[in-house]
Motif scaffolding. Structure first.
Motif, mmCIF file in Angstrom:
data_model
loop_
_atom_site.group_PDB
_atom_site.id
_atom_site.type_symbol
_atom_site.label_atom_id
_atom_site.label_comp_id
_atom_site.label_asym_id
_atom_site.label_seq_id
_atom_site.Cartn_x
_atom_site.Cartn_y
_atom_site.Cartn_z
ATOM 1 N N MET A 61 0.724 -0.889 -0.125
ATOM 2 C CA MET A 61 -0.102 0.257 0.181
ATOM 3 C C MET A 61 0.806 1.232 -0.087
ATOM 4 S SD MET A 61 -3.500 0.477 0.082
ATOM 5 C CE MET A 61 -4.445 -0.314 0.581
ATOM 6 N N ALA A 62 0.381 2.056 -1.013
ATOM 7 C CA ALA A 62 1.123 3.282 -1.091
ATOM 8 C C ALA A 62 1.330 4.558 0.079
ATOM 9 C CB ALA A 62 0.913 4.101 -2.617
ATOM 10 N N VAL A 63 2.251 5.094 0.339
ATOM 11 C CA VAL A 63 2.224 6.854 0.740
ATOM 12 C C VAL A 63 1.502 7.118 0.160
ATOM 13 C CG1 VAL A 63 3.863 8.251 2.049
ATOM 14 C CG2 VAL A 63 4.806 5.766 1.690
ATOM 15 N N TYR A 64 0.991 7.866 0.965
ATOM 16 C CA TYR A 64 -0.263 8.519 0.312
ATOM 17 C C TYR A 64 -0.431 9.769 0.791
ATOM 18 C CZ TYR A 64 -4.643 8.999 -2.191
ATOM 19 O OH TYR A 64 -5.674 9.774 -3.126
ATOM 20 N N LEU A 98 -6.641 18.299 -17.663
ATOM 21 C CA LEU A 98 -7.050 17.039 -16.148
ATOM 22 C C LEU A 98 -8.527 16.335 -15.953
ATOM 23 C CD1 LEU A 98 -6.272 15.097 -13.898
ATOM 24 C CD2 LEU A 98 -6.783 17.195 -12.544
ATOM 25 N N LEU A 99 -8.395 15.154 -16.708
ATOM 26 C CA LEU A 99 -9.400 14.695 -16.791
ATOM 27 C C LEU A 99 -10.239 13.954 -15.307
ATOM 28 C CD1 LEU A 99 -10.225 13.210 -20.155
ATOM 29 C CD2 LEU A 99 -11.475 15.346 -19.226
ATOM 30 N N SER A 100 -9.642 13.114 -14.474
ATOM 31 C CA SER A 100 -9.392 12.657 -12.926
ATOM 32 C C SER A 100 -8.384 11.935 -13.198
ATOM 33 C CB SER A 100 -10.368 11.051 -13.095
ATOM 34 O OG SER A 100 -10.036 10.108 -14.351
ATOM 35 N N TYR A 101 -7.831 12.259 -11.287
ATOM 36 C CA TYR A 101 -7.281 11.244 -10.781
ATOM 37 C C TYR A 101 -7.417 10.044 -9.492
ATOM 38 C CZ TYR A 101 -6.925 15.202 -7.306
ATOM 39 O OH TYR A 101 -7.450 16.385 -6.153
ATOM 40 N N LYS A 102 -7.049 9.757 -9.572
ATOM 41 C CA LYS A 102 -7.666 8.606 -8.782
ATOM 42 C C LYS A 102 -6.099 7.969 -7.855
ATOM 43 C CE LYS A 102 -11.207 7.730 -10.572
ATOM 44 N NZ LYS A 102 -11.844 8.376 -9.454
ATOM 45 N N GLY A 103 -6.400 8.247 -6.587
ATOM 46 C CA GLY A 103 -4.660 7.340 -5.580
ATOM 47 C C GLY A 103 -4.255 6.066 -6.154
ATOM 48 N N ILE A 104 -3.260 5.590 -6.323
ATOM 49 C CA ILE A 104 -3.461 4.089 -6.431
ATOM 50 C C ILE A 104 -2.496 3.175 -5.345
ATOM 51 C CG2 ILE A 104 -4.025 4.156 -9.063
ATOM 52 C CD1 ILE A 104 -1.681 3.377 -9.563
ATOM 53 N N SER A 132 3.815 7.928 -3.363
ATOM 54 C CA SER A 132 2.588 8.168 -3.737
ATOM 55 C C SER A 132 2.554 8.080 -5.130
ATOM 56 C CB SER A 132 2.342 9.523 -2.957
ATOM 57 O OG SER A 132 2.364 9.347 -1.402
ATOM 58 N N ASN A 133 1.563 7.863 -6.202
ATOM 59 C CA ASN A 133 1.295 7.346 -6.976
ATOM 60 C C ASN A 133 0.399 7.903 -7.444
ATOM 61 O OD1 ASN A 133 3.734 6.147 -8.326
ATOM 62 N ND2 ASN A 133 3.737 4.793 -6.757
ATOM 63 N N PHE A 134 -0.228 8.446 -8.616
ATOM 64 C CA PHE A 134 -1.806 8.397 -9.018
ATOM 65 C C PHE A 134 -2.507 8.232 -10.476
ATOM 66 C CE2 PHE A 134 -0.631 10.923 -5.148
ATOM 67 C CZ PHE A 134 -1.660 11.775 -5.383
#
Lengths: 322, 322
Positions: free
Chosen positions: B1-4, B24-30, B37-39
């Motif tokens: 699980m990523a640092v967020y 930009l249309l959308s972004y979600k933390g993965i 931290s990755n999106f």
């Protein structure tokens, strides 16, 4: 941060053969939703959200939630459309859990909502209420007055740990709400949890409503009251009249509130503030120790409760006279 | 699980104006990656991964990591391509952290790699080594013998908490490695962390290598040894000769190992097993209590260490004679 069930690419590939959305290209667990495990899928057919329903969601409620999304989407409400399987079902099983695929909505939730966001939200909420009128299924609101009472029984003895006097203060709210709670207002399907993180925008244009997993049947104006609480207070807890005015004007541009709803709004807002205060208080007192689940401060909603107690007329929320 | 790290849609929109990849249309933390931290971003230009580099990654190493990905992608290695900003830079700043955008690679990492996956992985690893030969930057391997010694100093006194006798056992490995570790083998850029979760496939076709944040300069055959450890053992810890044979044949189909590399392979595999055992042991003994970070069992790599100690010739890994 979502509960997170890992799934293998093999079992997901097999699961997707039940659908007509093309080959699986990628899937990633996303940090969204607190009740379920969510994944963003890319397939030959586009982008989708896969949800695995963890134990806090009742399997028997899923036809209501997913059927409602389909009903609303088919009536032009911008919300995810559940993708039906080849066998016609909306619900499958994956990794031992009920699972569904819904269309991906572009857009971002506003971290700092503006009055323009609030107006668009009000309009969308009213459209949801109108479009929901002929939805065939019903689901009682488990978090209405009797549910609050149950939560309160589990917190009351320790409420003063959060602030001295809170137990007596909230006891008085219960007394007032149980006497004054409306018996007969326009009712129908409500979202019941339309906080900013459940509303997507592209700029100031509302692109969609998500997360219908608290939806139920209740007074429509109660949903308006919840949105006032969720959208129109500033970080320092002051009510922003400009935002309230925009939200209510947006709502009434689609569905004007009745006289009875207007009269009831202060008490509904007080009840809604109590409801979110209670779930936060419950999690605060009973949640696991440690940083894994972010506990939200119940005092934010105690302050909103105090605000609503002083309200005499809905015009104080920015409601324009009809 | 990523640092967020959460980011607002406003600051991300502003950040993206430094790039030429559309709105930009959308972004979600993965939930991917353990260091950063990755999106996942959707923009008018397609899908991308946004990474915010948290404190465990050295800012001064970023030009090496990102430059390497660009170098490899330009030479036909399937890996993410860092997107350059309008000002030509690959690294920007967002939410107070260094940040980069890379292209999105479709594909899934194999939860249960097959021999076909191992063969494709071997080929891709060799192509990476060949393509990396003319990369201009260098970065020493911080996790080579001296680094292992440092880790060991921080664990040795408590190693027997994991298994009685482990301290003496690993002490003997150090003695053997410090006498026998090669001084002169073909060297270059290695990935250094090419576990299955860093290799994407579409079916049995390898679609890409990701996560170059341990990449460095070291013996090329050390990377092969790490892949043997990461890909060719079964869950019950037995070495799978079919997978080893496939991996090594795939590698040699692109870049044949030299005689010296073949002779050194058992010791390199032992060293690589020690390296992953040590980082796991360190985290096991020093990591925070609780379930927030999943601790991986160091004993898995102790068992691999024991296996490699018995190996006399690389043919026991499945290496075909030239």
């Amino acid at each position: 941060m979502a509960v997170y069930t890992d799934i293998t690419e093999i079992e997901l590939g097999t699961f997707l053969r039940g659908y007509d959305i093309g080959e699986l290209l990628s899937y990633k667990g996303i940090a969204e939703g607190t009740e379920n495990s969510n994944f963003i899928l890319h397939t030959g057919g586009g982008s989708f959200i896969l949800t695995l329903y963890e134990k806090r969601v009742e399997r028997s409620d899923l036809p209501f939630f997913l059927g409602l999304m389909e009903h609303l989407a088919n009536r032009g409400v911008s919300c995810p459309l559940p993708v039906r399987r080849r066998d016609g079902e909306m619900i499958g099983e994956l990794a031992g859990r009920p699972a569904a695929i819904i269309t991906f909505l572009e857009g971002m939730w506003p971290r700092r909502p503006t009055a323009a966001h609030c107006r668009a939200l009000g309009e969308a909420l009213a459209r949801l209420h109108v479009a929901g009128a002929d939805f065939g299924l019903t689901r009682p609101n488990a978090l209405s007055l009797p549910g609050w009472r149950t939560l309160w029984e589990g917190c009351r003895a320790r409420a003063d740990e959060v602030e001295v006097g809170l137990g007596a203060e909230v006891g008085a709210d219960f007394a007032a709400l149980e006497i004054g709670w409306p018996k007969d207002l326009p009712s129908g399907v409500i979202h019941a949890d339309l906080f900013p993180d459940n509303v997507f925008f592209l700029g100031e244009r509302l692109s969609g409503l998500i997360d219908f997993y608290f939806a139920c049947n209740d007074f429509l104006a109660y949903d308006v009251a919840t949105c006032l609480n969720a959208w129109c207070f500033e970080r320092a807890h002051a009510f922003n009249l400009t935002k309230g005015t925009a939200l209510l004007a947006g709502y009434q541009s689609v569905r004007p509130l009745t006289e009875e709803e207007v009269a009831a709004l202060p008490l509904l807002a007080r009840g809604s503030a109590l409801r979110f205060m209670l779930t936060r208080l419950y999690d605060w007192l009973h949640g696991p120790e440690g940083a894994l689940v972010m506990k939200r401060d119940p005092m934010e909603y105690v302050r909103k409760l105090r605000f609503h107690r002083q309200i005499v007329s809905a015009s104080e929320y920015g409601l324009a006279r009809a």
